[in-house]
Design a protein around this motif. Sequence first.
Motif, PDB file in Angstrom:
ATOM      1  N   PRO A   4       0.801  -1.225   0.000  1.00  0.00           N
ATOM      2  CA  PRO A   4       0.000   0.000   0.000  1.00  0.00           C
ATOM      3  C   PRO A   4       0.840   1.285   0.000  1.00  0.00           C
ATOM      4  CG  PRO A   4      -0.086  -1.061   2.151  1.00  0.00           C
ATOM      5  CD  PRO A   4       0.646  -1.993   1.231  1.00  0.00           C
ATOM      6  N   LYS A   5       2.063   1.214   0.497  1.00  0.00           N
ATOM      7  CA  LYS A   5       2.882   2.422   0.572  1.00  0.00           C
ATOM      8  C   LYS A   5       3.478   2.791  -0.786  1.00  0.00           C
ATOM      9  CE  LYS A   5       6.453   4.774   3.148  1.00  0.00           C
ATOM     10  NZ  LYS A   5       7.353   4.737   4.295  1.00  0.00           N
ATOM     11  N   CYS A   6       4.046   1.808  -1.482  1.00  0.00           N
ATOM     12  CA  CYS A   6       4.711   2.097  -2.762  1.00  0.00           C
ATOM     13  C   CYS A   6       3.866   1.702  -3.962  1.00  0.00           C
ATOM     14  CB  CYS A   6       6.066   1.413  -2.826  1.00  0.00           C
ATOM     15  SG  CYS A   6       5.996  -0.399  -2.904  1.00  0.00           S
ATOM     16  N   THR A   7       2.674   1.208  -3.730  1.00  0.00           N
ATOM     17  CA  THR A   7       1.731   0.723  -4.750  1.00  0.00           C
ATOM     18  C   THR A   7       2.376  -0.303  -5.692  1.00  0.00           C
ATOM     19  OG1 THR A   7       2.129   2.586  -6.268  1.00  0.00           O
ATOM     20  CG2 THR A   7       0.333   2.827  -4.656  1.00  0.00           C
ATOM     21  N   GLY A   8       3.278  -1.119  -5.136  1.00  0.00           N
ATOM     22  CA  GLY A   8       3.877  -2.200  -5.900  1.00  0.00           C
ATOM     23  C   GLY A   8       5.124  -1.829  -6.682  1.00  0.00           C
ATOM     24  N   ILE A   9       5.589  -0.617  -6.572  1.00  0.00           N
ATOM     25  CA  ILE A   9       6.806  -0.226  -7.294  1.00  0.00           C
ATOM     26  C   ILE A   9       8.051  -0.747  -6.569  1.00  0.00           C
ATOM     27  CG2 ILE A   9       8.192   1.748  -8.071  1.00  0.00           C
ATOM     28  CD1 ILE A   9       5.518   3.221  -8.501  1.00  0.00           C
ATOM     29  N   GLY A  10       8.003  -0.760  -5.251  1.00  0.00           N
ATOM     30  CA  GLY A  10       9.104  -1.306  -4.462  1.00  0.00           C
ATOM     31  C   GLY A  10      10.229  -0.338  -4.172  1.00  0.00           C
ATOM     32  N   GLN A  11      10.248   0.783  -4.850  1.00  0.00           N
ATOM     33  CA  GLN A  11      11.325   1.767  -4.710  1.00  0.00           C
ATOM     34  C   GLN A  11      10.745   3.170  -4.593  1.00  0.00           C
ATOM     35  OE1 GLN A  11      14.703   0.840  -4.893  1.00  0.00           O
ATOM     36  NE2 GLN A  11      14.083  -1.275  -5.145  1.00  0.00           N
ATOM     37  N   PHE A  12      11.503   4.041  -3.986  1.00  0.00           N
ATOM     38  CA  PHE A  12      11.182   5.463  -3.937  1.00  0.00           C
ATOM     39  C   PHE A  12      12.430   6.236  -4.301  1.00  0.00           C
ATOM     40  CE2 PHE A  12       7.808   4.161  -0.938  1.00  0.00           C
ATOM     41  CZ  PHE A  12       6.746   4.865  -1.468  1.00  0.00           C
ATOM     42  N   MET A  13      12.230   7.363  -4.936  1.00  0.00           N
ATOM     43  CA  MET A  13      13.333   8.281  -5.153  1.00  0.00           C
ATOM     44  C   MET A  13      13.427   9.137  -3.894  1.00  0.00           C
ATOM     45  SD  MET A  13      14.786   7.795  -8.084  1.00  0.00           S
ATOM     46  CE  MET A  13      15.613   9.290  -8.573  1.00  0.00           C
ATOM     47  N   LYS A  14      14.586   9.138  -3.252  1.00  0.00           N
ATOM     48  CA  LYS A  14      14.797   9.896  -2.021  1.00  0.00           C
ATOM     49  C   LYS A  14      16.064  10.738  -2.170  1.00  0.00           C
ATOM     50  CE  LYS A  14      12.829   8.964   1.522  1.00  0.00           C
ATOM     51  NZ  LYS A  14      11.779   9.744   2.123  1.00  0.00           N
ATOM     52  N   ILE A  15      16.055  11.874  -1.505  1.00  0.00           N
ATOM     53  CA  ILE A  15      17.232  12.733  -1.500  1.00  0.00           C
ATOM     54  C   ILE A  15      18.365  12.003  -0.789  1.00  0.00           C
ATOM     55  CG2 ILE A  15      18.195  14.917  -0.650  1.00  0.00           C
ATOM     56  CD1 ILE A  15      16.192  15.351  -2.905  1.00  0.00           C
ATOM     57  N   ASP A  16      19.524  11.973  -1.421  1.00  0.00           N
ATOM     58  CA  ASP A  16      20.705  11.336  -0.849  1.00  0.00           C
ATOM     59  C   ASP A  16      21.564  12.424  -0.194  1.00  0.00           C
ATOM     60  OD1 ASP A  16      23.191  10.176  -0.318  1.00  0.00           O
ATOM     61  OD2 ASP A  16      23.166   8.964  -2.138  1.00  0.00           O
ATOM     62  N   PRO A  17      21.713  12.395   1.136  1.00  0.00           N
ATOM     63  CA  PRO A  17      22.477  13.449   1.810  1.00  0.00           C
ATOM     64  C   PRO A  17      23.927  13.544   1.353  1.00  0.00           C
ATOM     65  CG  PRO A  17      21.880  11.705   3.353  1.00  0.00           C
ATOM     66  CD  PRO A  17      21.190  11.407   2.059  1.00  0.00           C
ATOM     67  N   THR A  18      24.497  12.450   0.840  1.00  0.00           N
ATOM     68  CA  THR A  18      25.888  12.523   0.364  1.00  0.00           C
ATOM     69  C   THR A  18      25.997  13.285  -0.957  1.00  0.00           C
ATOM     70  OG1 THR A  18      25.815  10.393  -0.797  1.00  0.00           O
ATOM     71  CG2 THR A  18      26.483  10.357   1.530  1.00  0.00           C
ATOM     72  N   LEU A  19      24.878  13.440  -1.653  1.00  0.00           N
ATOM     73  CA  LEU A  19      24.871  14.263  -2.862  1.00  0.00           C
ATOM     74  C   LEU A  19      24.577  15.722  -2.523  1.00  0.00           C
ATOM     75  CD1 LEU A  19      22.955  11.840  -5.260  1.00  0.00           C
ATOM     76  CD2 LEU A  19      25.423  12.236  -5.119  1.00  0.00           C
ATOM     77  N   VAL A  20      23.872  15.950  -1.414  1.00  0.00           N
ATOM     78  CA  VAL A  20      23.576  17.308  -0.949  1.00  0.00           C
ATOM     79  C   VAL A  20      24.841  17.933  -0.367  1.00  0.00           C
ATOM     80  CG1 VAL A  20      22.259  18.658   0.745  1.00  0.00           C
ATOM     81  CG2 VAL A  20      21.139  16.836  -0.544  1.00  0.00           C
ATOM     82  N   VAL A  21      25.622  17.131   0.354  1.00  0.00           N
ATOM     83  CA  VAL A  21      26.895  17.585   0.930  1.00  0.00           C
ATOM     84  C   VAL A  21      27.978  16.647   0.382  1.00  0.00           C
ATOM     85  CG1 VAL A  21      28.184  18.078   3.049  1.00  0.00           C
ATOM     86  CG2 VAL A  21      25.699  18.344   3.022  1.00  0.00           C
ATOM     87  N   PRO A  22      28.418  16.882  -0.862  1.00  0.00           N
ATOM     88  CA  PRO A  22      29.373  15.953  -1.480  1.00  0.00           C
ATOM     89  C   PRO A  22      30.792  16.035  -0.903  1.00  0.00           C
ATOM     90  CG  PRO A  22      28.899  17.771  -2.969  1.00  0.00           C
ATOM     91  CD  PRO A  22      27.988  17.917  -1.786  1.00  0.00           C
ATOM     92  N   ASP A  23      31.144  17.176  -0.341  1.00  0.00           N
ATOM     93  CA  ASP A  23      32.485  17.345   0.240  1.00  0.00           C
ATOM     94  C   ASP A  23      32.334  17.911   1.645  1.00  0.00           C
ATOM     95  OD1 ASP A  23      35.094  17.883   0.944  1.00  0.00           O
ATOM     96  OD2 ASP A  23      35.543  19.123  -0.808  1.00  0.00           O
ATOM     97  N   ASP A  24      32.274  17.009   2.615  1.00  0.00           N
ATOM     98  CA  ASP A  24      32.046  17.462   3.986  1.00  0.00           C
ATOM     99  C   ASP A  24      33.283  18.050   4.654  1.00  0.00           C
ATOM    100  OD1 ASP A  24      33.441  15.130   4.505  1.00  0.00           O
ATOM    101  OD2 ASP A  24      31.886  14.222   5.747  1.00  0.00           O
ATOM    102  N   SER A  25      34.382  18.134   3.907  1.00  0.00           N
ATOM    103  CA  SER A  25      35.561  18.830   4.453  1.00  0.00           C
ATOM    104  C   SER A  25      35.411  20.346   4.296  1.00  0.00           C
ATOM    105  CB  SER A  25      36.850  18.350   3.777  1.00  0.00           C
ATOM    106  OG  SER A  25      36.888  18.781   2.422  1.00  0.00           O
ATOM    107  N   LEU A  26      34.419  20.773   3.505  1.00  0.00           N
ATOM    108  CA  LEU A  26      34.125  22.197   3.357  1.00  0.00           C
ATOM    109  C   LEU A  26      33.188  22.644   4.478  1.00  0.00           C
ATOM    110  CD1 LEU A  26      33.347  22.403  -0.481  1.00  0.00           C
ATOM    111  CD2 LEU A  26      35.480  23.030   0.683  1.00  0.00           C
ATOM    112  N   SER A  27      33.263  23.902   4.830  1.00  0.00           N
ATOM    113  CA  SER A  27      32.322  24.469   5.798  1.00  0.00           C
ATOM    114  C   SER A  27      31.070  24.921   5.053  1.00  0.00           C
ATOM    115  CB  SER A  27      32.956  25.661   6.520  1.00  0.00           C
ATOM    116  OG  SER A  27      33.085  26.748   5.623  1.00  0.00           O
ATOM    117  N   VAL A  28      30.033  25.244   5.803  1.00  0.00           N
ATOM    118  CA  VAL A  28      28.815  25.768   5.188  1.00  0.00           C
ATOM    119  C   VAL A  28      29.156  27.057   4.437  1.00  0.00           C
ATOM    120  CG1 VAL A  28      26.521  26.734   5.641  1.00  0.00           C
ATOM    121  CG2 VAL A  28      27.265  24.676   6.851  1.00  0.00           C
ATOM    122  N   ASN A  29      29.969  27.913   5.044  1.00  0.00           N
ATOM    123  CA  ASN A  29      30.357  29.164   4.378  1.00  0.00           C
ATOM    124  C   ASN A  29      31.193  28.933   3.125  1.00  0.00           C
ATOM    125  OD1 ASN A  29      28.995  31.058   5.902  1.00  0.00           O
ATOM    126  ND2 ASN A  29      30.683  31.394   7.317  1.00  0.00           N
TER     127      ASN A  29
END
Length: 170
Positions: A4-29
């Motif tokens: 009932p949650k995925c209606t039989g697709i089995g997968q969801f597209m979700k935001i990947d945090p490692t793509l949002v912050v690809p280089d965590d050695s950088l600061s936010v600034n």
Amino acid sequence: GACPKCTGIGQFMKIDPTLVVPDDSLSVNEGAIKANGWNTIEPKSIAKMYYHGIAKHYDISLDVPFKELPDSVKDVFLYGTKGEEIELDRKNAYGVGIYRSDFEGVCNNMERRYNTPGADWSKNDIESYMMEQPCSECKGKRLSEKSLSVTVGGKNIIEFCDMSVTKELE
């Protein structure tokens, strides 16, 4: 018998945090957060306003590498304050204001915008920060718990289909 949650697709597209912050050695600034709509740290941007509010509220520096921030603060940047309000200083062409608001988080914001009808050009860009992940309810099996509870010889249909033909014939 579909999940009932995925209606039989089995997968969801979700935001990947490692793509949002690809280089965590950088600061936010320094631009650690590369996400659509959140990678700008222009002085009068909404992103900058939230980043400063988070830094003030959680007593952190925006010049520290992202990977050195406490996990709880990284979680706030990515997934929000979960209803906790922070103080925000808004400066724009119309004036200055201070108000309190919660923050939904960069990943949650992107998923909400992705799932909002319209703005296909934006969805295409947001998809570049997404990965397919198995449904949390059916674990990618695509069927409801009720359907998976039906077994023959102790195997449900997914377990049976995962077997080799030789094993199935046995």
